[in-house]
Design a protein around this motif. Structure first.
Motif, PDB file in Angstrom:
ATOM      1  N   ILE A 122       1.129  -1.355   0.004  1.00  8.43           N
ATOM      2  CA  ILE A 122       0.094   0.417   0.123  1.00  8.43           C
ATOM      3  C   ILE A 122       0.591   1.557   0.364  1.00  8.43           C
ATOM      4  O   ILE A 122       0.689   1.951  -0.649  1.00  8.43           O
ATOM      5  CB  ILE A 122      -0.908  -0.214   1.377  1.00  8.43           C
ATOM      6  CG1 ILE A 122      -2.104  -1.554   1.114  1.00  8.43           C
ATOM      7  CG2 ILE A 122      -1.920   1.322   1.070  1.00  8.43           C
ATOM      8  CD1 ILE A 122      -2.866  -1.253   2.728  1.00  8.43           C
ATOM      9  N   THR A 123       1.658   1.459   1.021  1.00  4.80           N
ATOM     10  CA  THR A 123       2.848   2.300   0.741  1.00  4.80           C
ATOM     11  C   THR A 123       3.306   2.810  -0.491  1.00  4.80           C
ATOM     12  O   THR A 123       3.677   4.008  -1.031  1.00  4.80           O
ATOM     13  CB  THR A 123       3.682   2.341   1.622  1.00  4.80           C
ATOM     14  OG1 THR A 123       3.159   1.923   2.834  1.00  4.80           O
ATOM     15  CG2 THR A 123       4.815   3.739   2.195  1.00  4.80           C
ATOM     16  N   LEU A 124       4.216   1.338  -0.987  1.00  2.72           N
ATOM     17  CA  LEU A 124       4.791   1.705  -2.080  1.00  2.72           C
ATOM     18  C   LEU A 124       3.807   2.622  -3.454  1.00  2.72           C
ATOM     19  O   LEU A 124       4.139   3.361  -4.409  1.00  2.72           O
ATOM     20  CB  LEU A 124       5.470   0.396  -2.754  1.00  2.72           C
ATOM     21  CG  LEU A 124       5.976   0.421  -4.025  1.00  2.72           C
ATOM     22  CD1 LEU A 124       7.393   2.141  -3.714  1.00  2.72           C
ATOM     23  CD2 LEU A 124       6.567  -0.540  -3.881  1.00  2.72           C
ATOM     24  N   GLY A 125       2.304   1.282  -3.262  1.00  5.65           N
ATOM     25  CA  GLY A 125       0.988   1.861  -4.426  1.00  5.65           C
ATOM     26  C   GLY A 125       1.105   3.081  -4.500  1.00  5.65           C
ATOM     27  O   GLY A 125       0.894   4.131  -4.765  1.00  5.65           O
ATOM     28  N   SER A 131       3.186   9.837  -7.493  1.00  5.25           N
ATOM     29  CA  SER A 131       4.568  10.569  -7.431  1.00  5.25           C
ATOM     30  C   SER A 131       4.838  11.192  -9.428  1.00  5.25           C
ATOM     31  O   SER A 131       4.743  11.481 -10.869  1.00  5.25           O
ATOM     32  CB  SER A 131       5.218   9.783  -7.241  1.00  5.25           C
ATOM     33  OG  SER A 131       6.006  10.231  -5.775  1.00  5.25           O
ATOM     34  N   PHE A 132       3.227  10.491  -9.796  1.00  9.42           N
ATOM     35  CA  PHE A 132       3.188   9.726 -10.993  1.00  9.42           C
ATOM     36  C   PHE A 132       2.191  10.712 -11.742  1.00  9.42           C
ATOM     37  O   PHE A 132       3.045  11.182 -13.559  1.00  9.42           O
ATOM     38  CB  PHE A 132       2.386   8.227 -11.809  1.00  9.42           C
ATOM     39  CG  PHE A 132       2.608   7.372 -13.525  1.00  9.42           C
ATOM     40  CD1 PHE A 132       3.393   6.904 -13.716  1.00  9.42           C
ATOM     41  CD2 PHE A 132       1.201   8.257 -13.378  1.00  9.42           C
ATOM     42  CE1 PHE A 132       3.570   6.915 -14.697  1.00  9.42           C
ATOM     43  CE2 PHE A 132       1.355   8.061 -15.017  1.00  9.42           C
ATOM     44  CZ  PHE A 132       2.185   6.753 -15.664  1.00  9.42           C
ATOM     45  N   VAL A 133       1.848  11.955 -11.447  1.00  5.66           N
ATOM     46  CA  VAL A 133       1.088  12.958 -11.747  1.00  5.66           C
ATOM     47  C   VAL A 133       1.632  13.886 -12.142  1.00  5.66           C
ATOM     48  O   VAL A 133       1.743  14.459 -13.060  1.00  5.66           O
ATOM     49  CB  VAL A 133      -0.248  12.994 -10.887  1.00  5.66           C
ATOM     50  CG1 VAL A 133      -0.950  14.175 -11.663  1.00  5.66           C
ATOM     51  CG2 VAL A 133      -1.064  11.621 -10.789  1.00  5.66           C
ATOM     52  N   ASP A 175       9.774   3.900 -20.827  1.00  2.00           N
ATOM     53  CA  ASP A 175      11.259   3.837 -20.378  1.00  2.00           C
ATOM     54  C   ASP A 175      10.538   4.127 -19.631  1.00  2.00           C
ATOM     55  O   ASP A 175      11.740   4.130 -18.255  1.00  2.00           O
ATOM     56  CB  ASP A 175      11.590   5.148 -21.097  1.00  2.00           C
ATOM     57  CG  ASP A 175      11.586   4.793 -22.368  1.00  2.00           C
ATOM     58  OD1 ASP A 175      11.667   3.579 -23.066  1.00  2.00           O
ATOM     59  OD2 ASP A 175      12.230   5.361 -23.553  1.00  2.00           O
ATOM     60  N   ILE A 176      10.240   5.456 -18.618  1.00  2.00           N
ATOM     61  CA  ILE A 176       9.684   5.820 -17.123  1.00  2.00           C
ATOM     62  C   ILE A 176       9.138   4.526 -16.495  1.00  2.00           C
ATOM     63  O   ILE A 176       9.513   4.255 -15.085  1.00  2.00           O
ATOM     64  CB  ILE A 176       8.884   6.612 -17.315  1.00  2.00           C
ATOM     65  CG1 ILE A 176       8.987   8.022 -18.392  1.00  2.00           C
ATOM     66  CG2 ILE A 176       8.113   6.596 -15.644  1.00  2.00           C
ATOM     67  CD1 ILE A 176       8.074   8.765 -18.141  1.00  2.00           C
ATOM     68  N   SER A 177       8.391   3.577 -16.749  1.00  2.00           N
ATOM     69  CA  SER A 177       8.262   2.402 -16.367  1.00  2.00           C
ATOM     70  C   SER A 177       9.377   1.470 -15.570  1.00  2.00           C
ATOM     71  O   SER A 177       9.444   0.986 -14.654  1.00  2.00           O
ATOM     72  CB  SER A 177       6.578   1.218 -16.402  1.00  2.00           C
ATOM     73  OG  SER A 177       7.435   0.781 -17.646  1.00  2.00           O
ATOM     74  N   ASP A 178      10.266   0.928 -16.863  1.00  2.00           N
ATOM     75  CA  ASP A 178      11.712   0.789 -16.529  1.00  2.00           C
ATOM     76  C   ASP A 178      12.094   0.859 -15.948  1.00  2.00           C
ATOM     77  O   ASP A 178      12.950   0.296 -14.629  1.00  2.00           O
ATOM     78  CB  ASP A 178      11.825   0.478 -18.365  1.00  2.00           C
ATOM     79  CG  ASP A 178      10.739  -0.497 -19.252  1.00  2.00           C
ATOM     80  OD1 ASP A 178      10.708  -1.281 -18.211  1.00  2.00           O
ATOM     81  OD2 ASP A 178      11.385  -0.929 -20.079  1.00  2.00           O
ATOM     82  N   THR A 179      12.764   2.504 -15.670  1.00  2.00           N
ATOM     83  CA  THR A 179      13.250   3.246 -14.726  1.00  2.00           C
ATOM     84  C   THR A 179      13.066   3.564 -13.424  1.00  2.00           C
ATOM     85  O   THR A 179      13.757   2.645 -12.306  1.00  2.00           O
ATOM     86  CB  THR A 179      14.105   4.881 -15.752  1.00  2.00           C
ATOM     87  OG1 THR A 179      13.833   4.766 -16.391  1.00  2.00           O
ATOM     88  CG2 THR A 179      14.386   5.575 -14.436  1.00  2.00           C
TER      89      THR A 179
END
Length: 225
Positions: A122-125, A131-133, A175-179
């Protein structure tokens, strides 16, 4: 002295709780004029407790969107002001509920959840979601600037939108998801029950209590009066 020190950001869980309170109460009481008084009072209260930047960002959007839908409701209901007011209150409660959430940083929310020993998943999600927005907005801006530099044309053209905007944007997201996955792994984030420490703890002080108490008092006064 930390308990009495004024801070710009609200205690994260108090901010989330107040957002839910404002939205639920506003939607339930939307058909009454007392709801309008509550929303105005909540706006001022958030403004005073350090959320003035978020209030000013939300206000013009609410005026534009809420005003349009209020006018539609007004003419669709044979010019009934109560129906228009109810529609305006509904949009007001939703937009105002965004303000406390906008004042929370992803790091502060993650710290707060870690302090309460929430599951690491939950914390990581929550950290990734919050942070993604901003990352998404930044990538959209970069792709648009690249289109202008190349002279790709209008984004409203379906062919240009697909080839010059959508494909580069999706590629950047991959690319962002891999990073991000590599970054999480190298920083030692795990989903098991491994021991972890918190560098800076989120603490409740008197201003957080006053903020939440004032909001609840406003609800009580609206219901009673």
């Amino acid at each position: 002295m930390e308990f009495f020190r004024y801070k710009r950001n609200l205690y994260p869980l108090f901010a989330v709780a107040s957002a839910l309170i404002i939205m639920v109460f506003g939607l339930v009481m939307s058909k009454t004029t007392r709801c309008s008084y509550f929303l105005i009072g909540s706006f001022v209260w958030l403004f005073l407790f350090g959320c003035w930047k978020q209030c000013l960002k939300v206000l013009p959007i609410f005026i534009a969107v809420g005003g349009i839908f209020a006018l539609i409701a007004y003419y669709a209901s044979n010019q009934d002001l109560n129906t228009a007011l109810a529609m305006l209150n509904r949009f007001g409660s939703v937009f105002l509920a965004l303000v406390p959430g906008m004042s929370i940083s992803a790091v502060a929310m993650t710290r707060n959840l870690s302090q309460l020993h929430m599951p690491r998943g939950i914390t990581l999600g929550m950290l990734i979601t919050m942070s993604f927005v901003p990352v998404l907005k930044g990538e959209i801006k970069r792709v648009r600037e690249a289109m202008k530099t190349r002279g790709a044309g209008s984004i409203w053209n379906p062919k240009i939108f697909y080839r010059a905007f959508l494909i580069p944007f999706v590629t950047r997201l991959v690319d962002i998801s891999d990073t991000l996955a590599l970054s999480i792994e190298t920083r030692g984030f795990t989903l098991n029950k491994s021991k972890h420490t918190i560098y800076k703890r989120e603490v409740i002080n008197i201003f957080d209590l006053l903020y939440l108490l004032g909001l609840l008092t406003g609800i009580i006064l609206v219901v009673i009066l």
